[in-house]
Design a protein around this motif. Structure first.
Motif, mmCIF file in Angstrom:
data_model
loop_
_atom_site.group_PDB
_atom_site.id
_atom_site.type_symbol
_atom_site.label_atom_id
_atom_site.label_comp_id
_atom_site.label_asym_id
_atom_site.label_seq_id
_atom_site.Cartn_x
_atom_site.Cartn_y
_atom_site.Cartn_z
ATOM 1 N N GLU A 1 47.182 84.807 -36.693
ATOM 2 C CA GLU A 1 48.160 83.793 -36.325
ATOM 3 C C GLU A 1 48.399 82.927 -37.561
ATOM 4 O O GLU A 1 47.466 82.332 -38.105
ATOM 5 C CB GLU A 1 47.624 82.952 -35.163
ATOM 6 N N LEU A 2 49.647 82.890 -38.004
ATOM 7 C CA LEU A 2 50.021 82.143 -39.204
ATOM 8 C C LEU A 2 50.831 80.922 -38.804
ATOM 9 O O LEU A 2 51.792 81.029 -38.036
ATOM 10 C CB LEU A 2 50.846 83.028 -40.140
ATOM 11 N N PHE A 3 50.457 79.761 -39.335
ATOM 12 C CA PHE A 3 51.189 78.525 -39.080
ATOM 13 C C PHE A 3 51.968 78.165 -40.344
ATOM 14 O O PHE A 3 51.410 78.128 -41.442
ATOM 15 C CB PHE A 3 50.228 77.402 -38.703
ATOM 16 N N VAL A 4 53.255 77.901 -40.160
ATOM 17 C CA VAL A 4 54.157 77.652 -41.280
ATOM 18 C C VAL A 4 54.855 76.314 -41.088
ATOM 19 O O VAL A 4 55.405 76.041 -40.008
ATOM 20 C CB VAL A 4 55.214 78.772 -41.385
ATOM 21 N N ARG A 5 54.834 75.466 -42.115
ATOM 22 C CA ARG A 5 55.530 74.183 -42.073
ATOM 23 C C ARG A 5 56.873 74.325 -42.787
ATOM 24 O O ARG A 5 56.930 74.718 -43.954
ATOM 25 C CB ARG A 5 54.701 73.085 -42.727
ATOM 26 N N LEU A 6 57.951 73.997 -42.085
ATOM 27 C CA LEU A 6 59.295 74.123 -42.630
ATOM 28 C C LEU A 6 59.688 72.865 -43.392
ATOM 29 O O LEU A 6 59.033 71.816 -43.289
ATOM 30 C CB LEU A 6 60.291 74.397 -41.506
ATOM 31 N N ALA A 7 60.763 72.960 -44.150
ATOM 32 C CA ALA A 7 61.203 71.848 -45.004
ATOM 33 C C ALA A 7 61.545 70.600 -44.189
ATOM 34 O O ALA A 7 61.386 69.475 -44.679
ATOM 35 C CB ALA A 7 62.402 72.281 -45.841
ATOM 36 N N ASP A 8 61.991 70.781 -42.938
ATOM 37 C CA ASP A 8 62.346 69.629 -42.102
ATOM 38 C C ASP A 8 61.153 69.067 -41.337
ATOM 39 O O ASP A 8 61.306 68.175 -40.505
ATOM 40 C CB ASP A 8 63.471 70.001 -41.131
ATOM 41 N N CYS B 1 62.700 80.872 -46.877
ATOM 42 C CA CYS B 1 62.346 79.933 -47.943
ATOM 43 C C CYS B 1 62.139 78.538 -47.351
ATOM 44 O O CYS B 1 62.571 78.251 -46.235
ATOM 45 C CB CYS B 1 63.430 79.906 -49.010
ATOM 46 N N GLY B 2 61.476 77.672 -48.123
ATOM 47 C CA GLY B 2 61.155 76.354 -47.604
ATOM 48 C C GLY B 2 60.214 76.441 -46.420
ATOM 49 O O GLY B 2 60.274 75.619 -45.505
ATOM 50 N N ARG C 1 59.196 70.663 -39.186
ATOM 51 C CA ARG C 1 58.832 71.445 -38.006
ATOM 52 C C ARG C 1 57.792 72.507 -38.360
ATOM 53 O O ARG C 1 57.701 72.935 -39.503
ATOM 54 C CB ARG C 1 60.069 72.127 -37.405
ATOM 55 N N GLU C 2 57.033 72.936 -37.365
ATOM 56 C CA GLU C 2 56.023 73.969 -37.571
ATOM 57 C C GLU C 2 56.381 75.207 -36.761
ATOM 58 O O GLU C 2 56.847 75.106 -35.625
ATOM 59 C CB GLU C 2 54.646 73.462 -37.139
ATOM 60 N N GLU C 3 56.188 76.362 -37.359
ATOM 61 C CA GLU C 3 56.391 77.631 -36.668
ATOM 62 C C GLU C 3 55.075 78.383 -36.605
ATOM 63 O O GLU C 3 54.235 78.274 -37.506
ATOM 64 C CB GLU C 3 57.445 78.489 -37.391
#
Length: 368
Positions: free
Chosen positions: A152-159, A137-138, A161-163
């Motif tokens: 390839e999926l780019f995910v932005r986290l709540a803090d 989540c987040g 940071r990018e994964e």
């Protein structure tokens, strides 16, 4: 980070896709932009906090006889249910210069059914059945790129940071409009797919719900069912929202557009809704213990500006939801893409089940 399938969206559709992938032995990771799972399924207490026995700000019921997919899932999960209250008279309000009219209620067919604990009981039951560490989540999906062997999926986290996630396939269990608005694709979607997504309305996105919570369901004591229709407003359609445990409430859909709601404001709308309940059900409605208001058009993870002016159920295209280069690596699975029950809880179950069945077949073919 690597997985077989990356799921974007942690509402009922995304969770059901995860459940079915897990049963098939296919590895997955699920990413939900909100801080909690559920998507448009939000069950809260009178303070507006998530609760295991609360009021449904989103979908509230389903019809087992008409919607076997959701009925079968509820049965499989062993979730208790109860009927939506329709015992008693209904009220119709035609114009402001006339008093509301009271009519004997009719037996509702098919019968609407609610989940004990609210619709979020579905979310909790599925989430608890999934392997640890598979749900994030987040985590907001921002970009998808086609690679030689997958996505390839780019995910932005709540803090902030990018994964980056490598997957063989992606399942997007979100409304097409939201997917188009929030995720960048490389290569770009073909124009037909992009236009299709933009033109597909998101169910519930233009609407707002108002709840008034009371110490007891006084309308039932007076012989009312809690059901009303109004051409006066501000609420157009009203129902009994009392929980299975007896927490008494009335709710209604606000019968005006998103732009008008924004102009009027929540405070004035709340006052108008309570006054309407008094007109319909008597003076005891004047003093609710608490009120709740959810404007889905103001939720950026549910609605785009296009949804302010567009309503109705989506319609499945004959040619499919994804064309061009992305066809083999991306599958849509949100409720809006269901060919039968688009927008409903049942649609989320049907669309996600169809997406996973198709993916299982693809994986088997590729291995063969």
């Amino acid at each position: 980070m690597k997985t077989d399938v990356a799921i974007v969206g942690g509402g009922l559709a995304g969770l059901n896709a995860a459940r079915l992938l897990q049963a098939a032995g296919i590895d997955f990771l699920l990413f939900e932009a909100r801080a909690a799972l559920g998507g448009r399924i939000q069950t809260v207490n009178e303070r507006g906090q998530p609760d295991a026995d609360g009021f449904d700000l989103g979908p509230s019921w389903f019809w087992p006889r008409m919607q076997p997919a959701i009925a079968n899932l509820v049965a499989e999960l062993g979730l208790p249910t109860f009927p939506q209250n329709n015992d008693g008279d209904v009220v119709f309000e035609r114009m402001s210069r006339e008093s509301p009219k009271r009519y004997p209620g009719l037996v509702q067919e098919p019968e609407a059914i609610r989940l004990v604990g609210g619709s979020a009981a579905l979310v909790r039951a599925i989430a608890e059945s999934l392997a640890e560490g598979r749900l994030r989540c987040g985590a907001e999906a921002t970009d998808m790129r086609l690679t030689e062997d997958g996505v390839e999926l780019f995910v932005r986290l709540a803090d902030g940071r990018e994964e980056r996630v490598q997957a063989l396939h992606a399942i997007a269990a979100v409304p097409p409009r939201i997917l188009d608005a929030m995720v960048r694709f490389e290569p770009a979607l073909d124009s037909a797919t992009e236009q299709l997504w933009k033109q597909t309305p998101t169910w519930m996105a233009p609407h707002a719900k108002f709840f008034a919570v009371y110490d007891r369901p006084f309308w039932r004591e007076a012989g009312f069912s809690g059901t009303a229709q109004s051409m006066v407003g501000p609420l157009a359609e009203i129902h009994d929202a009392t929980t299975s445990s007896g927490e008494a409430a009335l709710f209604g859909f606000v019968g005006m557009g998103a732009e008008q709601r924004k102009t009027i404001g929540e405070k004035a709308l709340t006052e108008g809704c309570i006054q309407q309940f008094v007109r319909l059900f008597g003076e005891q409605a004047a003093h609710p213990r608490a009120t709740l208001y959810k404007d889905w058009a103001a939720d950026p993870l549910t609605a785009t500006p296009a949804d302010w002016f567009s309503a109705g159920h989506p319609r499945a295209p004959e040619s499919g939801w994804v064309a061009g280069l992305w066809n083999e690596r991306l599958t849509l699975a949100g409720s809006e893409v269901s060919p039968i029950e688009a927008g409903y809880l049942a649609g989320a179950v049907e669309a996600s089940a169809a997406a996973v069945a198709d993916l299982i077949q693809k994986f088997a073919t590729n291995k063969g």
